[in-house]
Write an enzyme that holds these catalytic residues in place. Structure first.
Site, PDB file in Angstrom:
ATOM      1  N   TYR A   1      68.818 141.988  75.228  1.00 44.18           N
ATOM      2  CA  TYR A   1      67.365 142.008  75.059  1.00 44.18           C
ATOM      3  C   TYR A   1      66.771 142.713  76.264  1.00 44.18           C
ATOM      4  CZ  TYR A   1      62.542 140.131  74.864  1.00 44.18           C
ATOM      5  OH  TYR A   1      61.170 139.979  74.832  1.00 44.18           O
TER       6      TYR A   1
ATOM      7  N   ASP B   1      69.860 147.111  82.889  1.00 40.64           N
ATOM      8  CA  ASP B   1      68.751 146.153  82.797  1.00 40.64           C
ATOM      9  C   ASP B   1      69.161 144.896  83.570  1.00 40.64           C
ATOM     10  OD1 ASP B   1      66.740 144.658  80.124  1.00 40.64           O
ATOM     11  OD2 ASP B   1      66.910 144.225  82.272  1.00 40.64           O
TER      12      ASP B   1
ATOM     13  N   LYS C   1      61.708 139.113  87.203  1.00 40.96           N
ATOM     14  CA  LYS C   1      62.027 137.719  87.518  1.00 40.96           C
ATOM     15  C   LYS C   1      62.124 137.448  89.018  1.00 40.96           C
ATOM     16  CE  LYS C   1      64.256 137.320  83.016  1.00 40.96           C
ATOM     17  NZ  LYS C   1      63.494 136.334  82.237  1.00 40.96           N
TER      18      LYS C   1
HETATM   19  P1  KE4 Z   1      59.627 140.048  80.377  1.00 39.46           P
HETATM   20  O1  KE4 Z   1      58.796 141.093  79.666  1.00 39.46           O
HETATM   21  O2  KE4 Z   1      59.747 138.765  79.596  1.00 39.46           O
HETATM   22  O3  KE4 Z   1      59.159 139.814  81.824  1.00 39.46           O
HETATM   23  O4  KE4 Z   1      61.108 140.641  80.556  1.00 39.46           O
HETATM   24  C1  KE4 Z   1      61.786 141.079  79.407  1.00 39.46           C
HETATM   25  C2  KE4 Z   1      63.278 141.065  79.676  1.00 39.46           C
HETATM   26  C3  KE4 Z   1      63.915 142.270  79.913  1.00 39.46           C
HETATM   27  N1  KE4 Z   1      65.245 142.315  80.160  1.00 39.46           N
HETATM   28  C4  KE4 Z   1      65.980 141.171  80.208  1.00 39.46           C
HETATM   29  C5  KE4 Z   1      67.452 141.261  80.498  1.00 39.46           C
HETATM   30  C6  KE4 Z   1      65.368 139.916  79.979  1.00 39.46           C
HETATM   31  O5  KE4 Z   1      66.130 138.795  80.008  1.00 39.46           O
HETATM   32  C7  KE4 Z   1      63.990 139.857  79.715  1.00 39.46           C
HETATM   33  C8  KE4 Z   1      63.272 138.558  79.439  1.00 39.46           C
HETATM   34  N2  KE4 Z   1      64.099 137.400  79.388  1.00 39.46           N
HETATM   35  C9  KE4 Z   1      63.607 136.291  78.588  1.00 39.46           C
HETATM   36  C10 KE4 Z   1      64.670 135.188  78.583  1.00 39.46           C
HETATM   37  N3  KE4 Z   1      65.889 135.601  78.015  1.00 39.46           N
HETATM   38  C11 KE4 Z   1      62.293 135.793  79.053  1.00 39.46           C
HETATM   39  C12 KE4 Z   1      61.848 134.498  78.414  1.00 39.46           C
HETATM   40  C13 KE4 Z   1      60.799 134.712  77.373  1.00 39.46           C
HETATM   41  O6  KE4 Z   1      60.864 135.700  76.612  1.00 39.46           O
HETATM   42  O7  KE4 Z   1      59.895 133.859  77.324  1.00 39.46           O
END
Ligand code: KE4
Length: 452
Positions: free
Chosen positions: A157, A252, A285
């Protein structure tokens, strides 16, 4: 990140009345009652806990129930909640001003700090979310190469930018289909989705489309499949093929960055594959310390193709926000202190091996892995699945026992341990987790396994 189709929404009534009432109220004014889907507990069922406050390794919900927190805001809270140095930095920055829409010294400081820890990059651009960082890195890769096609892997993701909300096409060389309504098929027609850790698919894709591929985007340790590592042979071949065909390799590291090691996952691959480097890296993060901040980074020759110098447009009102950069900078300073990652890794290892031991004691098939402050575990349906090791890709993860995961999740939640509410999500330990917290967690796990 995928919703677990085997989830059992509507699990046992929640013993959290105020959360239940708040959830009811929230659903009247916010779609699904949440501002991000995974928080709704739809994969595990039951009532999401509305959190009132956090401190150190703990969360307290609206009913005053304390939990040992293994989500840590999905990774950012590596120091634990409310670290004094971070609080002081944020408070001071806030008093100096929330946002100016103009450059600040602290953005330069944070950029310098990130680049100090990422030898593969010479420049970095700060943004406000991982989605924005991955989306921008993708546009930059396309702009820098003049190519349109991109490759991602099933189960990874990269945020919710249209071109990345894609599931595998029917056959190898066919391009992806949208995983979300509202994404027109033509938007994902250039996105090829391959099987993680599958070298033959990679080689076939490059044979078929090599000179058209702008980039390959990958989670080097896939925390959105819970915890699946890219194997060394796979990563070595991926690097070779990208170099051979002039495609950019985009790591990523939004989740793994500054979380699995001070040098992020790329430092682990560089350790095992001498000279290994990705071309672009995406972070989030941890570098925001819990505030809206993410980044993408790479060689100057590529990064300077971004506006205002180059033709690849990218912008953001709150990019490099003065308060968020203070939070991120204070966090990055703390994780660089001597012994930080050794201690964090030891805590995470103690937790992971302890969970596996408790499962074995109870005769429950369980496999798990960890790196730095990140861990994951699966419940194989049969003890010999995956040859006794870990799932290597999304289809294998799909074969694990989702119902058992959901029972375990709720049994732990009822015992004051807050794990990720979806079997596709990784877990996170902070520097604030003590040996007593790990011990209490393992005692809860033993009781949870005993409960069936
Ligand atoms: P954000 O747009 O949520 O800040 O980041 C997206 C993203 C991009 N790449 C990786 C590897 C990620 O894990 C994420 C976001 N992770 C999720 C949890 N697996 C955030 C939690 C959520 O969507 O509420």
């Amino acid at each position: 990140m995928a919703d677990d189709p085997s989830g059992t929404p509507g699990s046992p009534a929640s013993p959290a009345p105020r959360s239940a009432a708040l959830f009811e109220r929230a659903r009247r004014v916010i779609p699904g009652g949440v501002n991000s889907p995974v928080r709704a507990f739809r994969a595990v069922g039951g009532t999401p806990r509305f959190i009132q406050r956090a401190q150190g390794a703990y969360l307290w919900d609206a009913d005053g129930q304390r939990y040992i927190d293994y989500i840590g805001s999905w990774g950012p809270m590596i120091l634990g909640h409310g670290h004094p140095a971070v609080l002081d930095a944020v408070e001071k920055a806030a008093r100096d001003g929330f946002s100016f829409g103009a450059p600040t010294e602290r953005e330069v400081e944070l950029a310098e700090e990130i680049l100090k820890l990422v030898p593969s990059a010479e420049q970095v651009r700060l943004v406000s979310s991982g989605t924005e960082a991955a989306m921008s890195a993708l546009r930059l890769a396309r702009g820098a190469t003049g190519r349109s096609k991109i490759v991602k892997f099933e189960g990874c993701y990269h945020g919710h930018a249209d071109a990345l909300l894609v599931k595998a096409g029917s056959g190898l060389a066919t391009f992806g289909h949208p995983t979300s309504a509202g994404v027109p098929p033509e938007v994902v027609q250039h996105t090829l989705v391959l099987t993680y850790n599958d070298v033959s698919e990679l080689e076939a894709a490059f044979d078929a489309h090599g000179r058209e591929i702008a980039c390959v985007m990958i989670e080097p340790i896939a925390g959105n499949m819970n915890f699946v590592r890219a194997s060394l042979p796979f990563m070595k071949r991926l690097r070779e093929l990208c170099t051979q065909h002039g495609a950019l390799l985009v790591f990523d590291e939004v989740m793994s960055g500054f979380r699995v090691a001070l040098g992020s996952a790329q430092s682990l691959y560089a350790r095992d594959l001498p000279g290994f480097q990705p071309d672009l890296s995406v972070f989030g993060k941890v570098i925001g310390g819990g505030m809206p901040l993410a980044a993408f980074a790479g060689p100057r020759a590529v990064m300077e193709q971004l506006a205002p110098l180059g033709g690849v447009y990218q912008a953001g009102t709150l990019s490099g926000n003065p308060v968020a950069t203070a939070c991120g900078l204070a966090t990055l300073k703390e994780i660089q202190k001597p012994g930080f990652f050794e201690a964090l890794s030891a805590s995470t290892h103690s937790l992971t091996t302890g969970l596996l031991a408790a499962a074995q004691e109870a005769g429950v098939p369980m496999v798990g892995d960890c790196e730095g402050g990140m861990f994951g575990f699966f419940f194989p349906k049969h003890a010999g699945d995956f040859g006794g090791g870990l799932p290597q890709n999304y289809p294998q993860v799909m074969t694990t026992d989702g119902a058992r995961f959901n029972r375990f999740f709720h049994a732990m939640l009822e015992r004051g341990v807050y794990l990720a509410p979806a079997l596709y999500e990784a877990g996170f330990v902070s520097a604030a987790h003590t040996p007593a917290d790990i011990k209490a967690t393992l005692e809860a796990a033993a009781a949870a396994f005993a409960a069936g």
